[in-house]
Design an enzyme around this catalytic site. Structure first.
Site, mmCIF file in Angstrom:
data_model
loop_
_atom_site.group_PDB
_atom_site.id
_atom_site.type_symbol
_atom_site.label_atom_id
_atom_site.label_comp_id
_atom_site.label_asym_id
_atom_site.label_seq_id
_atom_site.Cartn_x
_atom_site.Cartn_y
_atom_site.Cartn_z
ATOM 1 N N GLY A 15 0.819 -1.211 0.000
ATOM 2 C CA GLY A 15 0.000 0.000 0.000
ATOM 3 C C GLY A 15 0.850 1.257 0.000
ATOM 4 O O GLY A 15 2.081 1.204 -0.057
ATOM 5 N N GLY A 41 -3.539 -1.976 -2.402
ATOM 6 C CA GLY A 41 -2.111 -1.840 -2.687
ATOM 7 C C GLY A 41 -1.844 -2.343 -4.097
ATOM 8 O O GLY A 41 -2.724 -2.918 -4.733
ATOM 9 N N VAL A 62 -4.660 -11.037 5.096
ATOM 10 C CA VAL A 62 -4.365 -11.214 6.533
ATOM 11 C C VAL A 62 -5.540 -11.779 7.328
ATOM 12 O O VAL A 62 -5.380 -12.121 8.499
ATOM 13 C CB VAL A 62 -3.899 -9.894 7.201
ATOM 14 C CG1 VAL A 62 -2.540 -9.473 6.687
ATOM 15 C CG2 VAL A 62 -4.936 -8.781 7.051
ATOM 16 N N LEU A 66 -1.110 -16.396 8.802
ATOM 17 C CA LEU A 66 0.010 -15.836 8.034
ATOM 18 C C LEU A 66 0.941 -16.927 7.498
ATOM 19 O O LEU A 66 1.168 -17.927 8.176
ATOM 20 C CB LEU A 66 0.808 -14.884 8.932
ATOM 21 C CG LEU A 66 0.321 -13.422 9.003
ATOM 22 C CD1 LEU A 66 0.280 -12.793 7.604
ATOM 23 C CD2 LEU A 66 -1.053 -13.296 9.639
ATOM 24 N N ALA A 118 -1.299 0.005 12.999
ATOM 25 C CA ALA A 118 -1.660 1.291 12.388
ATOM 26 C C ALA A 118 -3.106 1.595 12.744
ATOM 27 O O ALA A 118 -4.036 1.090 12.137
ATOM 28 C CB ALA A 118 -1.485 1.223 10.878
ATOM 29 N N TYR A 149 -14.756 0.848 8.980
ATOM 30 C CA TYR A 149 -13.337 1.193 9.157
ATOM 31 C C TYR A 149 -13.079 1.600 10.611
ATOM 32 O O TYR A 149 -12.188 1.061 11.274
ATOM 33 C CB TYR A 149 -12.961 2.329 8.204
ATOM 34 C CG TYR A 149 -11.492 2.670 8.203
ATOM 35 C CD1 TYR A 149 -10.575 1.818 7.591
ATOM 36 C CD2 TYR A 149 -11.020 3.826 8.816
ATOM 37 C CE1 TYR A 149 -9.212 2.119 7.584
ATOM 38 C CE2 TYR A 149 -9.663 4.138 8.803
ATOM 39 C CZ TYR A 149 -8.766 3.277 8.194
ATOM 40 O OH TYR A 149 -7.429 3.577 8.187
ATOM 41 N N LYS A 153 -10.936 -0.558 13.431
ATOM 42 C CA LYS A 153 -9.693 -0.040 14.009
ATOM 43 C C LYS A 153 -9.810 0.080 15.528
ATOM 44 O O LYS A 153 -8.818 -0.098 16.250
ATOM 45 C CB LYS A 153 -9.354 1.313 13.382
ATOM 46 C CG LYS A 153 -8.939 1.228 11.912
ATOM 47 C CD LYS A 153 -7.547 0.589 11.759
ATOM 48 C CE LYS A 153 -7.028 0.671 10.343
ATOM 49 N NZ LYS A 153 -5.676 0.125 10.202
#
Ligand code: UDP
Length: 342
Positions: A15, A41, A62, A66, A118, A149, A153
């Site tokens: 990204g 990305g 993700v 992983l 993040a 979103y 987060k």
């Protein structure tokens, strides 16, 4: 290189922020595993890194366990961040934050690895205090179109802190405010990329609402330096810490500056303000200054000049097919001829 070489996983490494971060880590001599599903990305974002032998690119979502088993550090940047884009598949956006952070925390736990999350200024929603400090709990509409979103987060922050309390995982949380710079996608839908692309193509600049809403824009190099400072800080500093530029601008001021710097004669068109679009946003960065000795250095004018040069080059080399593609058609006309900005 300073310090020991580490194995570092960057989720969302393809990204806009990820590609800058991967470069920094590779330049420091680390082995970097860039994990990305390339939904927002792009592999093109990683072309400038292809000479680094210690880069491994893994196409992977993700939300699934992983593919890398042994790591020293993890950066979690994986989530579509543009409101226009995450609202196209809100369920996957929410799952990316929720399942993604869980999978990455599990990996951190198994490896005793430090993990960076993040987070975002969207934690504060449409804030009722100004500027926003980290101890403000926010004003988020949990059922609105941005909630996929924001709430994803918020959940991720909670899970990070619970892994720290329960399992003693070494977590670092940054709340990232609006960031811009080279490697933003032209079709990203964010205000900076939209205005620049529109101005360069002499298309009207699309102002949402009356343009009086504010944002505080941080140039990407400053942002990456802030993230890296947090990741290099003592274990006791886990955050959350606001990372952003406190210079606050209305969207009309931003449009004027973009027009001035591109020399464009584009007009402004006014559209409706999207639901739950925050009216004001500005970080209080006292905590970052105090704990990380970090603050941004690049002014909006300097950062826009660099970003405009990037997009100018990108558009000059874009094919007619790219200009005509459905993704780009919001900003582009297929038959539009244009001159490069000198
Ligand atoms: N915006 C705008 N024109 C555009 C794109 C966005 O006026 O072409 C506005 C948007 O409504 C918001 C601000 O610019 O008020 C910042 O939008 P962006 O999507 O860049 O970031 P975010 O809303 O996530 O802070």
């Amino acid at each position: 290189m300073a310090g020991k070489q580490k194995r570092i996983l960057v989720a969302g490494g393809g990204g806009f922020l990820g590609t800058h971060l991967c470069r920094l880590l590779l330049e420091q001599g680390h082995e970097v595993f860039c994990v990305d599903n390339f939904s927002s990305g792009s592999r093109g974002n990683l072309e400038h890194l292809e000479d680094f032998e210690k880069l491994t690119v893994l196409e992977h979502d993700v939300t699934e366990a992983l593919p890398v088993k042994s790591v020293d550090q993890i950066y979690n940047l994986a989530c579509v961040a543009s409101p226009v884009q995450y609202q196209q598949d809100p369920i996957h956006a929410l799952h990316t934050s929720a399942h993604g952070v869980n999978n990455l925390l599990q990996l951190a736990l198994k490896n005793n690895a430090r993990i960076f999350q993040a987070s975002t200024s969207e934690i504060y929603g449409n804030p009722l205090t100004h500027p926003q400090t980290e101890d403000y709990f926010g004003n988020v509409n949990t059922i609105g179109p941005r909630a996929c979103y924001d709430e994803g987060k918020r959940y991720a922050e909670t899970l990070c802190m619970d892994y720290q309390r329960v399992h003693r995982v070494d977590v670092k949380i940054a709340r990232i405010f609006n960031t811009y710079g080279p490697f933003m996608q032209p079709e990203d839908g964010r205000v900076v990329s939209n205005f620049i692309v529109q101005a360069l193509l002499d298309r009207p600049l699309t102002i949402n609402g009356d343009g009086s809403q504010t944002r505080s824009f941080c140039y990407v190099d400053d942002l990456i330096a802030g993230i890296h400072a947090l990741m290099s800080s003592p274990r006791a500093v886990s955050g959350p810490i606001n990372i952003g530029n406190p210079g606050e601008f209305t969207m009309l001021e931003l449009a004027d500056l973009v027009l001035e710097l591109t020399g464009s004669s584009s007009k402004l068109v006014f559209n409706g303000l999207p639901k739950d679009d925050p009216v004001k946003r500005c970080p209080d960065i006292s905590r970052a200054k105090r704990l990380l000795n970090w603050e941004p250095k690049v002014t909006l004018r300097e950062g826009l000049e660099k970003t405009i040069a990037y997009f100018d080059d990108l558009l000059t080399h874009a094919s007619k097919a790219q200009l005509a593609s459905a993704q780009w058609s919001g900003n582009f006309q297929a038959d539009k001829s244009r001159k490069a900005v000198s």
